[in-house]
Each structure stands twice: as C-alpha cells, then as structure tokens.
Design a protein around this motif. Structure first.
Motif, PDB file in Angstrom:
ATOM      1  N   PHE A 139       4.967   4.816  -9.933  1.00 59.68           N
ATOM      2  CA  PHE A 139       5.114   4.520 -11.363  1.00 59.68           C
ATOM      3  C   PHE A 139       6.534   4.059 -11.660  1.00 59.68           C
ATOM      4  CE2 PHE A 139       1.580   7.015 -13.793  1.00 59.68           C
ATOM      5  CZ  PHE A 139       0.615   6.437 -12.996  1.00 59.68           C
ATOM      6  N   ASP A 140       7.515   4.775 -11.118  1.00 55.52           N
ATOM      7  CA  ASP A 140       8.914   4.412 -11.350  1.00 55.52           C
ATOM      8  C   ASP A 140       9.225   3.027 -10.806  1.00 55.52           C
ATOM      9  OD1 ASP A 140       9.440   6.821 -12.587  1.00 55.52           O
ATOM     10  OD2 ASP A 140      10.246   7.785 -10.782  1.00 55.52           O
ATOM     11  N   ASP A 141       8.694   2.712  -9.635  1.00 59.37           N
ATOM     12  CA  ASP A 141       8.943   1.399  -9.034  1.00 59.37           C
ATOM     13  C   ASP A 141       8.381   0.279  -9.906  1.00 59.37           C
ATOM     14  OD1 ASP A 141      10.271   2.500  -6.911  1.00 59.37           O
ATOM     15  OD2 ASP A 141       8.581   2.396  -5.519  1.00 59.37           O
ATOM     16  N   VAL A 142       7.196   0.502 -10.458  1.00 59.90           N
ATOM     17  CA  VAL A 142       6.603  -0.511 -11.345  1.00 59.90           C
ATOM     18  C   VAL A 142       7.445  -0.669 -12.603  1.00 59.90           C
ATOM     19  CG1 VAL A 142       4.608  -1.042 -12.809  1.00 59.90           C
ATOM     20  CG2 VAL A 142       4.246  -0.229 -10.471  1.00 59.90           C
ATOM     21  N   LEU A 143       7.815   0.436 -13.210  1.00 60.08           N
ATOM     22  CA  LEU A 143       8.578   0.384 -14.462  1.00 60.08           C
ATOM     23  C   LEU A 143       9.954  -0.240 -14.275  1.00 60.08           C
ATOM     24  CD1 LEU A 143       7.691   3.873 -15.976  1.00 60.08           C
ATOM     25  CD2 LEU A 143       6.904   1.632 -16.780  1.00 60.08           C
ATOM     26  N   ASN A 144      10.506  -0.135 -13.082  1.00 60.29           N
ATOM     27  CA  ASN A 144      11.844  -0.665 -12.822  1.00 60.29           C
ATOM     28  C   ASN A 144      11.834  -1.989 -12.074  1.00 60.29           C
ATOM     29  OD1 ASN A 144      13.872   1.458 -13.819  1.00 60.29           O
ATOM     30  ND2 ASN A 144      12.400   2.709 -12.685  1.00 60.29           N
ATOM     31  N   GLY A 145      10.677  -2.622 -12.001  1.00 63.81           N
ATOM     32  CA  GLY A 145      10.585  -3.961 -11.440  1.00 63.81           C
ATOM     33  C   GLY A 145      10.828  -4.054  -9.959  1.00 63.81           C
ATOM     34  N   THR A 150       0.833  -1.197   0.000  1.00 66.32           N
ATOM     35  CA  THR A 150       0.000   0.000   0.000  1.00 66.32           C
ATOM     36  C   THR A 150       0.871   1.252   0.000  1.00 66.32           C
ATOM     37  OG1 THR A 150      -0.192  -0.070   2.419  1.00 66.32           O
ATOM     38  CG2 THR A 150      -1.933  -1.135   1.142  1.00 66.32           C
ATOM     39  N   ARG A 151       0.362   2.271  -0.646  1.00 69.95           N
ATOM     40  CA  ARG A 151       1.034   3.565  -0.741  1.00 69.95           C
ATOM     41  C   ARG A 151       0.000   4.672  -0.535  1.00 69.95           C
ATOM     42  NH1 ARG A 151       5.755   2.889  -4.261  1.00 69.95           N
ATOM     43  NH2 ARG A 151       6.681   0.910  -3.580  1.00 69.95           N
ATOM     44  N   SER A 152       0.480   5.885  -0.315  1.00 70.18           N
ATOM     45  CA  SER A 152      -0.407   7.049  -0.312  1.00 70.18           C
ATOM     46  C   SER A 152      -0.394   7.664  -1.706  1.00 70.18           C
ATOM     47  CB  SER A 152       0.040   8.075   0.731  1.00 70.18           C
ATOM     48  OG  SER A 152       1.346   8.540   0.440  1.00 70.18           O
ATOM     49  N   LEU A 153      -1.445   8.396  -2.030  1.00 71.39           N
ATOM     50  CA  LEU A 153      -1.582   8.914  -3.388  1.00 71.39           C
ATOM     51  C   LEU A 153      -0.483   9.909  -3.748  1.00 71.39           C
ATOM     52  CD1 LEU A 153      -3.380   8.527  -5.820  1.00 71.39           C
ATOM     53  CD2 LEU A 153      -4.820  10.407  -5.016  1.00 71.39           C
ATOM     54  N   ASP A 154       0.080  10.592  -2.753  1.00 71.59           N
ATOM     55  CA  ASP A 154       1.156  11.535  -3.076  1.00 71.59           C
ATOM     56  C   ASP A 154       2.458  10.838  -3.466  1.00 71.59           C
ATOM     57  OD1 ASP A 154       1.998  10.650  -0.600  1.00 71.59           O
ATOM     58  OD2 ASP A 154       1.835  12.603   0.393  1.00 71.59           O
ATOM     59  N   GLN A 155       2.473   9.490  -3.397  1.00 77.17           N
ATOM     60  CA  GLN A 155       3.625   8.712  -3.859  1.00 77.17           C
ATOM     61  C   GLN A 155       3.418   8.176  -5.277  1.00 77.17           C
ATOM     62  OE1 GLN A 155       3.373   6.099  -0.208  1.00 77.17           O
ATOM     63  NE2 GLN A 155       5.583   6.378  -0.199  1.00 77.17           N
ATOM     64  N   VAL A 156       2.471   8.745  -5.999  1.00 80.70           N
ATOM     65  CA  VAL A 156       2.083   8.177  -7.292  1.00 80.70           C
ATOM     66  C   VAL A 156       3.237   8.136  -8.288  1.00 80.70           C
ATOM     67  CG1 VAL A 156       1.169  10.398  -8.133  1.00 80.70           C
ATOM     68  CG2 VAL A 156       0.360   8.258  -9.144  1.00 80.70           C
ATOM     69  N   ASN A 157       4.028   9.193  -8.375  1.00 84.54           N
ATOM     70  CA  ASN A 157       5.089   9.219  -9.384  1.00 84.54           C
ATOM     71  C   ASN A 157       6.224   8.251  -9.060  1.00 84.54           C
ATOM     72  OD1 ASN A 157       4.078  11.216 -11.308  1.00 84.54           O
ATOM     73  ND2 ASN A 157       4.282  12.662  -9.623  1.00 84.54           N
ATOM     74  N   GLU A 158       6.623   8.161  -7.797  1.00 85.89           N
ATOM     75  CA  GLU A 158       7.647   7.183  -7.446  1.00 85.89           C
ATOM     76  C   GLU A 158       7.096   5.767  -7.577  1.00 85.89           C
ATOM     77  OE1 GLU A 158       8.234   6.280  -2.903  1.00 85.89           O
ATOM     78  OE2 GLU A 158       8.047   8.459  -3.111  1.00 85.89           O
TER      79      GLU A 158
END
Length: 334
Positions: free
Chosen positions: A318-324, A308-316
C-alpha cells in the motif's frame, strides 16, 4: 481490515462455505491484484464506506472448489476472475439493458462483501468470468479491474481512428488505457508527473508524452491540436480540471479515478455548451467487457506490467503504491 486508521492484519480465519441457495461458489485464490480502490476502502476515503472488519480485494483469480446448491457443478475446477462487481440483480432496467454495473442492488467484492486478499474467497456465479487458458493468473488479476475499467472508459468515449486520446495518469490503469486507445486507432498523449511512467507509456506505443511536473499539460496538449478524449486515471482533482481544459471542441472528458473526500471540479457552463463538451462518468465494465479484455490479451494484443508480492507484504505494498514506487500493478501470489 479492522479499522480505517490501522494497518491491515494477517489473520487465520475459517474457510468460508457457500450458503445453500446463495448462488455462491468457493474459490481457491491463486493471485489477487492490488487496486488503488483497495487502499481507499481500507482508509474509508469515500462517502459510502465499507463496514469493518472486512477482507479487501476485487482482482481475484482462482479455481472453483465447491458450489452452493442450485449452482451448476460445471463450475467446479474452472479458473475464474472475481471482479469489483460481485453480483447484480439481473432483472432491473440497468441489468437487462447491458449496464449491470449501474445496478442499485449490486454487491462489490472487497467492499460490501469480503474479497480476494485470502487463500479462499466466496464469489457469485452471476458475477465471475472464466479465465482463458492463454491468460496467466498473474496477468488476469490486473485485467479484472485495471484492464476492464480502462477498456470500458475507451468504449464509452467512442474513440474513432486518428482522434487524440489524452490519458492522465500512467500507472496500473493508465498503462492499459494507452494500449486500448491505440487498439481502436487513437493517437495517444500520455500525461504523468513521473518520467519513468512516461517512458513506460512510450514503450507501450504512446505518440506524445507530457511531463506535468515540468510543463503545463493543457498547453502541451493544445499545441498538438487539443484532445478529442481525455481519460482521467489520477486520483487527484487537479488532473480532472487540466483534462477538461485540454479538450478541443466536441471533446469528451471521461472521469474514472475516484479521489478521496468527495472531490469536485468546476465545469464552466458557457464553455461546455458552446464547445459541445461531454463529461462522462465511467465505472468498471460488465462481465461481457471482461470477457473481451481476456480475449484481447489471449490474442497477444495487450501487455500487463506487474510485480508480484506475498500477501504478508500488503501494508508495505500500500505504501509503495501511495508513494509512486510501483511502475504499474502489484499482484499478490497466494
């Protein structure tokens, strides 16, 4: 999302109101899952692009607070899922034959209409699905897309017991595909390039693991007799070609992931005809499919691996998903 080349922005916006006669409802969002499709939307990766500015998100779970005139007041207070298929016309040949996901008049949450990356979101009464009490909001969010998408893929593949099902890409979708293939009796081969993802697949019951970073998955699958079904969930063209070549005669290639830039693979006509190979496109699932997914989870037949994350972490995020860097699925809690 304001621009395909910029990060997402957190903004304070007015609470949207259901328009009279629209069939809409206002949902107070509790959780919203992060799907790779949200990243494709934010980057404008696909031939049909969303129009900025828009709010992404099609794995929204929350309580109905208000409904438009003409929508039953019985919805108020219920916990619902807002899926990718925001609504469909309900009267075309696809809708009336149980294929509402092919409706040419459909609207898509977080793509053609604002989605669930928000404290409040509008949804359509003919698109939402009620969430059973036994399914948590954190689990329900990924089930609303990752779950129903892979459930539908296994359904359309018509897997029968003891058939080998190769799942290419073990992540948010793949870890669910492993479970659904096992539920219908399939012998599951999990294919990924990260050992951690393969370890997760083994934990969830995969029978055969293939690390595509270390060995040729085509040869590895052929060594165990070839795949009857190959479900491709990795957003890259290469696994699609590998999956096709891993099939035995009569095999079915199920295409699910959508790589960027209108990607394509070559399907050899001779081998396809003589081998009786089927190539199947599978796009999410219907409301009935999602209700079945929730029922299976409520009965304890599936597990959802989340962070789980907070919505203000949305951009990081995205990066975490893209970088596995994510084991399976991320869920925003609001």
């Amino acid at each position: 999302m304001t621009n395909f080349s910029k990060p997402l922005e957190i903004r304070e916006l007015p609470v949207p109101e259901p328009a009279p006669g629209s069939g809409q409802m206002l949902v107070r969002i509790e959780t919203s899952g992060l799907c790779h499709t949200d990243i494709h939307a934010a980057h404008g990766d696909w031939p049909v692009k969303p129009v900025p500015p828009f709010i992404p998100g099609h794995e929204g779970i929350g309580r109905v607070e208000r409904v438009a005139d003409g929508v039953s007041a019985e919805w108020v207070g219920k916990r619902v899922a807002i899926p990718w298929l925001g609504s469909a016309c309900g009267s075309c040949r696809y809708c009336i034959s149980g294929w509402e996901t092919l409706c040419e008049s459909q609207v898509n949450s977080g793509y053609s209409v604002d989605g669930a990356y928000a404290e409040y979101a509008l949804a359509y009464a003919n698109g939402v699905v009620e969430v059973p009490d036994a399914v948590s909001s954190v689990d329900a969010a990924p089930l609303t897309c990752a779950g129903v998408t892979t459930y539908k893929a296994v359904k359309v593949a018509r897997v029968v017991p003891a058939e080998r099902v190769a799942v290419f890409g073990i992540g948010g979708l793949g870890h669910m595909a492993v479970q659904y293939a096992r539920l219908v009796g399939g012998l599951v081969t999990a294919v990924d390039i990260e050992q951690g993802k393969l370890d997760l697949a083994a934990e969830l019951g995969a029978d055969h693991l293939v690390n595509a970073a270390e060995t040729d998955p085509v040869e590895a699958i052929r060594e165990v007799g070839g795949a009857d079904v190959a479900v491709v969930l990795a957003a890259s063209p290469k696994p699609f070609a590998q999956a096709y070549r891993s099939l035995r005669r009569g095999g079915r290639l199920v295409m699910v992931a959508l790589p960027a830039d209108d990607a394509a693979i070559t399907v050899p006509i001779f081998d396809t005809v003589l081998g009786g190979i089927s190539v199947i496109g599978s796009i999410v699932g219907t409301r009935a499919d999602l209700a079945e997914v929730f029922a299976l989870h409520a009965a304890g037949r599936t597990r959802v691996i989340t962070q789980t994350r907070s919505l203000d972490q949305v951009n990081e995020s995205f990066d975490d998903v893209l970088n596995g860097r994510v084991p399976a699925r991320l869920v925003f809690e609001l």
